[in-house]
Design a protein around this motif. Structure first.
Motif, short mmCIF file in Angstrom:
data_model
loop_
_atom_site.label_atom_id
_atom_site.label_comp_id
_atom_site.label_asym_id
_atom_site.label_seq_id
_atom_site.Cartn_x
_atom_site.Cartn_y
_atom_site.Cartn_z
N LEU A 260 0.83 -1.21 0.00
CA LEU A 260 0.00 0.00 0.00
C LEU A 260 0.86 1.26 0.00
O LEU A 260 0.58 2.23 -0.70
CB LEU A 260 -0.93 0.00 1.21
N TRP A 261 1.94 1.23 0.81
CA TRP A 261 2.83 2.38 0.85
C TRP A 261 3.53 2.57 -0.50
O TRP A 261 3.65 3.69 -0.99
CB TRP A 261 3.87 2.21 1.96
N ALA A 262 3.95 1.46 -1.11
CA ALA A 262 4.63 1.54 -2.40
C ALA A 262 3.69 2.04 -3.49
O ALA A 262 4.07 2.87 -4.33
CB ALA A 262 5.19 0.17 -2.78
N LEU A 263 2.45 1.55 -3.49
CA LEU A 263 1.49 2.02 -4.48
C LEU A 263 1.16 3.49 -4.26
O LEU A 263 0.95 4.25 -5.21
CB LEU A 263 0.21 1.17 -4.41
N GLY A 264 1.12 3.89 -3.00
CA GLY A 264 0.92 5.31 -2.71
C GLY A 264 2.07 6.15 -3.23
O GLY A 264 1.86 7.22 -3.82
N THR A 265 3.31 5.65 -3.03
CA THR A 265 4.47 6.35 -3.55
C THR A 265 4.47 6.37 -5.07
O THR A 265 4.87 7.36 -5.70
CB THR A 265 5.76 5.68 -3.04
N THR A 266 4.00 5.27 -5.69
CA THR A 266 3.84 5.26 -7.14
C THR A 266 2.84 6.33 -7.57
O THR A 266 3.03 6.99 -8.60
CB THR A 266 3.36 3.86 -7.61
N GLY A 267 1.80 6.50 -6.77
CA GLY A 267 0.84 7.58 -7.06
C GLY A 267 1.50 8.95 -6.99
O GLY A 267 1.26 9.81 -7.85
N TYR A 268 2.34 9.17 -5.97
CA TYR A 268 3.09 10.43 -5.91
C TYR A 268 3.92 10.61 -7.18
O TYR A 268 3.96 11.70 -7.77
CB TYR A 268 4.06 10.42 -4.72
N ARG A 395 -0.05 -5.82 11.67
CA ARG A 395 -1.26 -5.29 11.05
C ARG A 395 -1.42 -3.79 11.20
O ARG A 395 -2.01 -3.14 10.34
CB ARG A 395 -2.50 -5.98 11.65
N VAL A 396 -0.90 -3.23 12.26
CA VAL A 396 -1.19 -1.83 12.54
C VAL A 396 -0.61 -0.90 11.48
O VAL A 396 -1.18 0.16 11.19
CB VAL A 396 -0.67 -1.45 13.95
N GLY A 397 0.53 -1.27 10.88
CA GLY A 397 1.13 -0.43 9.84
C GLY A 397 0.22 -0.24 8.65
O GLY A 397 0.24 0.82 8.00
N VAL A 398 -0.59 -1.26 8.33
CA VAL A 398 -1.53 -1.15 7.22
C VAL A 398 -2.54 -0.05 7.50
O VAL A 398 -2.81 0.81 6.64
CB VAL A 398 -2.27 -2.49 6.99
N LEU A 399 -3.11 -0.06 8.68
CA LEU A 399 -4.10 0.94 9.06
C LEU A 399 -3.50 2.34 9.01
O LEU A 399 -4.12 3.28 8.48
CB LEU A 399 -4.63 0.65 10.46
N TYR A 400 -2.29 2.49 9.53
CA TYR A 400 -1.66 3.81 9.57
C TYR A 400 -1.35 4.34 8.17
O TYR A 400 -1.45 5.55 7.91
CB TYR A 400 -0.39 3.77 10.41
N ASP A 401 -0.99 3.45 7.24
CA ASP A 401 -0.73 3.89 5.87
C ASP A 401 -2.02 4.24 5.14
O ASP A 401 -2.04 5.17 4.32
CB ASP A 401 0.04 2.82 5.09
N ILE A 402 -3.08 3.50 5.41
CA ILE A 402 -4.36 3.85 4.79
C ILE A 402 -4.78 5.25 5.22
O ILE A 402 -5.23 6.07 4.41
CB ILE A 402 -5.44 2.82 5.18
N ILE A 403 -4.60 5.55 6.50
CA ILE A 403 -5.00 6.86 7.01
C ILE A 403 -4.10 7.96 6.46
O ILE A 403 -4.58 8.95 5.89
CB ILE A 403 -4.95 6.87 8.56
N SER A 404 -2.77 7.80 6.62
CA SER A 404 -1.85 8.90 6.31
C SER A 404 -1.58 9.06 4.82
O SER A 404 -1.52 10.19 4.31
CB SER A 404 -0.54 8.71 7.07
N VAL A 405 -1.41 7.93 4.10
CA VAL A 405 -1.06 8.02 2.68
C VAL A 405 -2.31 8.13 1.81
O VAL A 405 -2.47 9.10 1.04
CB VAL A 405 -0.22 6.79 2.25
#
Length: 462
Positions: A260-268, A395-405
């Protein structure tokens, strides 16, 4: 204030903390520094071919970076088991984890290879609409994708070795790979020493050959030393459905988190790539330099992950908590020091690149912004990757990336960059602030709550 500063060394631990931390962190930092210089050699030499070459290869390299992120997600999940099994001295558990990690990483590399080889233009179009950049990037990607299986093997071997506190062998392999990459890059890009002059495609060939050298060196040394990597194939495949389900339950959230973080960075990157070729070339140069500085943070995070996981696997929960808090305190301090060095040396680094003045000025500004903000950015990095995951809380990192990214940073970046057409540097700063500050607060609260302590092994083997 003076009283707090005078007590800081005690709070950060003595020799019993720093000796194992340094022993684990330094070789890993040096290896990542060498790996980053791997990309820097490409960028330096390609800079002589112009901004288009730098931007196109930078976009093609994002596909390999995305692959690395998936590898890192798989490895992070596996490292939870490997470190805790190492603390419990359970060799059967280590080998089963090694086997599942191998199947996962090699499968991902195969999928990414097929997409890059058969549809390279489509991949590059994710980042740019410039036909010249797409053509150059596709010619690089179609060759470079043959390195993906080698990258998978290197990631597998390094994860297993590091998690069992064997950190020097991956460093030696990186030295060989970087040296070979530099020689082949110069020869194949510019046609030196009688080699064909291949330009961008020459950089891709050099990447493939040098990438395969690392796993071969590791396997060669491992065979003579008979370390944990050398074991019967059947012992790697001795995992049953129950183990795989447990492995997936712990590992998939880490993989999903990184994905999710990588796809978000790809979006950036899709946003930044559409804001101009010069801006993206500057971002490519910055990321090349950033990787060298980021190596220090990777070393600290690795040491944290091994020691937190080892202590928890051995049943020493109080010691695991103490390590977690100390590493979380150390990371921002190191980030400030490294950030200052980045600011002071940015002119010298950028002087190495033969690019336009516009690209150089953008890169210099990006480095300043990043260096000032990175202490906050690394709070989430050390807690999610160096504490929560080895503690079993994947699991918690997934939730935090959904919120922040996905809920905050990416929509703001797209709105300001593509709709409002704000200045590139303003949009870059907003991206960092929107992602990092919210995540840092969430992570610190999680750390202090101790809810991240979730052992995945039963305890030491006797």
């Amino acid at each position: 204030m003076m009283r707090v500063l005078s007590r800081l060394p005690d709070r950060l631990g003595g020799a019993d903390f720093w000796r194992p931390a340094v022993r684990l962190a330094v070789p890993v930092a040096l290896q990542n520094l060498l790996t980053s210089s791997f990309g820097m050699v490409d960028t330096l030499m390609l800079g002589k071919l112009g901004d288009v070459a730098v931007a196109s290869v930078g976009m093609a390299a994002q596909w390999a970076w995305l692959l690395h992120i998936f590898f890192y997600g798989m490895s992070s999940g596996a490292a939870v088991f490997l470190a805790q099994y190492w603390g419990a001295r359970d060799m059967d558990g280590i080998r089963r984890s090694y086997g599942v990690l191998s199947v996962g990483c090699l499968s991902i590399s195969a999928v990414m290879f097929l997409l890059a080889f058969f549809a390279p233009e489509t991949v590059i179009r994710l980042y740019s609409t410039d036909p010249v950049v797409i053509e150059a990037g596709a010619s690089y990607l179609r060759i470079a994708c043959f390195s993906y299986a080698a990258l998978a093997l290197t990631q597998i071997f390094c994860t297993v070795l590091r998690s069992t506190e064997v950190v020097n062998l991956p460093l030696y392999a990186s030295i060989c790979g970087v040296a070979l990459n530099a020689v082949l890059n110069y020869g194949l890009i510019f046609g030196a020493w009688g080699l064909p002059e291949m330009g961008v495609r020459g950089a891709a060939v050099a990447t493939v050959v040098s990438s395969w050298s690392s796993p071969l060196v590791i396997l060669g040394f491992s065979w003579f030393r008979r370390n944990v990597l050398i074991c019967p194939l059947r012992s790697l495949l001795r995992f049953n459905g129950a183990f795989v389900r447990t492995f997936i339950r712990v590992s998939i959230p880490a993989l999903l988190n990184e994905g999710l973080w990588a796809l978000g960075t790809t979006g950036y990157n899709m946003v930044f790539g559409r804001m101009g070729t010069s801006q993206y070339a500057a971002l490519t140069i910055f990321r090349t330099i950033e990787g060298m500085f980021f190596a220090f943070y990777v070393g600290i995070c690795h040491a944290s992950g091994v020691l937190v996981g080892r202590e928890l696997g051995a049943g020493r929960t109080d010691s695991s908590i103490l390590y977690a808090k100390r590493f979380t305190a150390v990371m921002p301090i190191v980030s400030v020091l490294v950030g200052v060095i980045m600011i002071l040396t940015r002119g010298a680094f950028l002087g190495l690149f033969d690019v336009s003045q516009e690209v150089s000025e953008y890169a210099k500004a990006i480095m300043l912004i990043y260096a000032c903000e990175v202490p906050i950015r690394n709070i989430s990095y050390i807690t999610v990757c160096g504490v929560f995951r080895p503690g079993g809380d994947t699991r918690v990192g997934v939730l935090y990336d959904i919120i922040s990214v996905w809920c905050i940073a990416l929509p703001v970046t797209a709105l300001c960059g593509l709709v409002l057409r704000w200045d590139f540097l303003v949009v870059y700063l907003l991206m960092l602030v929107c992602e990092d500050w919210v995540k840092a607060v969430l992570c610190l609260r999680r750390l202090l709550s101790l809810k991240w302590i979730k052992p995945v092994v039963d305890g030491p083997k006797v």
